[in-house]
Enzyme design. Structure first.
Site, short mmCIF file in Angstrom:
data_model
loop_
_atom_site.label_atom_id
_atom_site.label_comp_id
_atom_site.label_asym_id
_atom_site.label_seq_id
_atom_site.Cartn_x
_atom_site.Cartn_y
_atom_site.Cartn_z
N GLY A 1 38.60 62.50 8.50
CA GLY A 1 40.02 63.00 9.04
C GLY A 1 40.58 63.88 8.06
N VAL A 2 41.87 63.98 7.89
CA VAL A 2 42.77 64.82 6.99
C VAL A 2 42.33 64.36 5.51
CG1 VAL A 2 44.79 63.46 7.05
CG2 VAL A 2 44.91 65.75 6.67
N ASP A 3 42.06 62.97 5.25
CA ASP A 3 41.75 62.47 4.05
C ASP A 3 40.51 63.15 3.65
OD1 ASP A 3 41.94 61.03 1.89
OD2 ASP A 3 41.26 59.00 2.93
N GLY B 1 45.16 59.63 14.18
CA GLY B 1 43.54 59.85 14.37
C GLY B 1 43.00 58.66 14.55
N VAL B 2 42.12 58.28 13.56
CA VAL B 2 41.17 57.05 13.64
C VAL B 2 42.31 55.88 13.61
CG1 VAL B 2 39.14 57.92 12.86
CG2 VAL B 2 40.54 56.75 11.37
N TYR B 3 43.41 55.79 13.29
CA TYR B 3 44.06 54.49 13.20
C TYR B 3 44.79 54.21 14.46
CZ TYR B 3 43.73 53.50 8.06
OH TYR B 3 43.04 52.93 6.96
N SER C 1 48.18 58.43 10.87
CA SER C 1 48.11 57.41 11.60
C SER C 1 47.61 57.89 13.22
CB SER C 1 49.18 56.10 11.93
OG SER C 1 49.28 55.55 11.12
N ASP D 1 45.50 73.87 9.37
CA ASP D 1 44.76 72.85 8.51
C ASP D 1 45.81 72.71 7.31
OD1 ASP D 1 43.29 72.02 6.49
OD2 ASP D 1 41.63 73.33 6.70
N ILE D 2 46.08 71.36 6.90
CA ILE D 2 47.13 71.19 5.89
C ILE D 2 46.69 71.71 4.59
CG2 ILE D 2 46.47 68.82 5.60
CD1 ILE D 2 49.37 68.15 5.58
N1 AR6 Z 1 44.92 69.30 8.73
C1 AR6 Z 1 45.96 68.77 9.41
N2 AR6 Z 1 45.81 67.52 10.32
C2 AR6 Z 1 44.56 67.18 10.16
C3 AR6 Z 1 43.45 67.78 9.39
C4 AR6 Z 1 43.67 69.04 8.77
N3 AR6 Z 1 42.81 69.32 7.95
N4 AR6 Z 1 42.06 67.02 9.69
C5 AR6 Z 1 42.43 65.89 10.62
N5 AR6 Z 1 44.02 66.07 10.84
P1 AR6 Z 1 43.38 60.73 10.39
P2 AR6 Z 1 44.77 58.28 10.26
C6 AR6 Z 1 44.76 65.19 11.91
O1 AR6 Z 1 42.23 60.06 11.29
O2 AR6 Z 1 44.74 58.27 11.74
C7 AR6 Z 1 40.55 58.48 7.47
O3 AR6 Z 1 39.34 57.94 7.14
C8 AR6 Z 1 43.91 64.38 12.96
O4 AR6 Z 1 43.59 65.53 14.00
O5 AR6 Z 1 42.89 61.68 9.52
O6 AR6 Z 1 46.19 58.03 9.47
C9 AR6 Z 1 41.45 57.78 6.11
O7 AR6 Z 1 40.70 57.41 4.97
C10 AR6 Z 1 45.10 63.68 13.24
O8 AR6 Z 1 45.86 64.19 14.24
O9 AR6 Z 1 44.16 59.74 9.96
C11 AR6 Z 1 41.73 56.28 6.79
O10 AR6 Z 1 40.71 55.49 6.80
C12 AR6 Z 1 45.73 63.31 11.99
O11 AR6 Z 1 45.25 64.58 11.14
C13 AR6 Z 1 42.05 56.75 8.19
O12 AR6 Z 1 41.16 57.97 8.41
C14 AR6 Z 1 45.45 61.87 11.18
O13 AR6 Z 1 44.01 61.47 11.68
C15 AR6 Z 1 43.52 57.20 8.40
O14 AR6 Z 1 43.73 57.35 9.94
#
Ligand code: AR6
Length: 173
Positions: free
Chosen positions: A31-33, A124-126, A122, A9-10
Site C-alpha cells: 500500500g502507501v507504506d 486499505g488492508v487494515y 487504515s 499519489d502522496i
Molecule cells: N498515495 C496515497 N494513498 C495511497 C497510496 C499512495 N501512493 N497507495 C495506497 N494508498 P494501506 P492501511 C491508499 O493499505 O489500511 C501496509 O502494508 C490506499 O488506497 O496502504 O493503514 C502497512 O505496512 C488506501 O486508501 O494502509 C501496514 O501493514 C490508504 O492508502 C498496512 O498496510 C491506506 O491503505 C496498513 O494498512
C-alpha cells in the site's frame, strides 16, 4: 480552508511532512507504506531500523507516531503512524485512529512544520470502513487546527471515490 481532500499519489507531494500508514515494525509493507519506501529510497528503511524498539519488532505501537527525514521524497519529513486494524468497531478503533491524527499533528508542530498530507489511514488492508474513518479524521483535525490558523492539512486520497468520502466528511462537519 485549512483542510482539503485531493486525489493524488502522496509520494509526489512537496510538504513539510507526509504521513505513512505503516505497521508496528516500521520496516515497510504494501500500500502507501510500500510506495513511500520505494520513492524515499533505502535511506528511509535505514532510518526506520535505527528507531528504538519497545519490544522485538515493535517500533511504533498502534495510534502512536514516529518521524524521519523524507530522503529522496519531495516531502521534508515522513511521519509514520500505525492505524488500527478494523475488528468491527468495538475494539477502540476510533480512539486509536484519532490518536494517529493527533500524534502526527503533534510531531509536525514539534518540527516546526506547517504543511502535512495524510493518506486514508487504515482504509486499505487494515479494513476500516472509509466513511467512519473519514469522520474520525475530520473531527480530530478540525480540533487540532482550532487554535492553529497557520497549518494546512491535505487529505490525500488515492482514488476519486475515496476523495468523495473524505470530502463528504468535510462538508458535513
Ligand atoms: N498515495 C496515497 N494513498 C495511497 C497510496 C499512495 N501512493 N497507495 C495506497 N494508498 P494501506 P492501511 C491508499 O493499505 O489500511 C501496509 O502494508 C490506499 O488506497 O496502504 O493503514 C502497512 O505496512 C488506501 O486508501 O494502509 C501496514 O501493514 C490508504 O492508502 C498496512 O498496510 C491506506 O491503505 C496498513 O494498512
Amino acid at each position: 480552508m485549512p483542510i482539503k481532500a485531493i486525489t493524488a499519489d502522496i509520494t509526489t507531494l512537496r510538504m513539510d511532512a507526509i504521513v505513512n500508514a505503516a505497521n508496528p515494525s516500521l520496516l515497510g509493507g504494501g500500500g502507501v507504506d510500500g510506495a513511500i519506501h520505494r520513492a524515499a529510497g533505502p535511506a528511509l528503511l535505514e532510518a526506520c531500523r535505527a528507531l528504538p524498539e519497545s519490544a522485538p519488532g515493535m517500533r511504533c505501537p498502534t495510534g502512536e507516531a514516529r518521524i524521519t527525514a523524507g530522503f529522496a521524497l519531495p516531502a521534508r519529513h515522513v511521519i509514520h503512524t500505525v492505524g488500527p486494524i478494523w475488528h468491527g468497531g468495538g475494539h477502540d478503533e476510533a480512539w486509536l485512529l484519532e490518536r494517529c491524527y493527533r500524534n502526527a499533528m503533534r510531531l509536525l508542530r514539534e518540527h516546526a512544520g506547517h504543511t502535512i498530507a495524510f493518506p486514508a489511514i487504515s482504509c486499505g488492508v487494515y479494513g476500516y470502513p472509509s466513511a467512519l474513518a473519514a469522520a474520525v479524521a475530520v473531527y480530530a483535525l478540525h480540533d487540532e487546527l482550532a487554535d492553529d490558523a497557520a497549518t494546512e492539512v491535505t487529505l490525500c486520497c488515492f482514488s476519486d471515490a475515496m476523495r468523495a468520502v473524505f470530502q463528504h466528511a468535510l462538508d458535513t462537519k
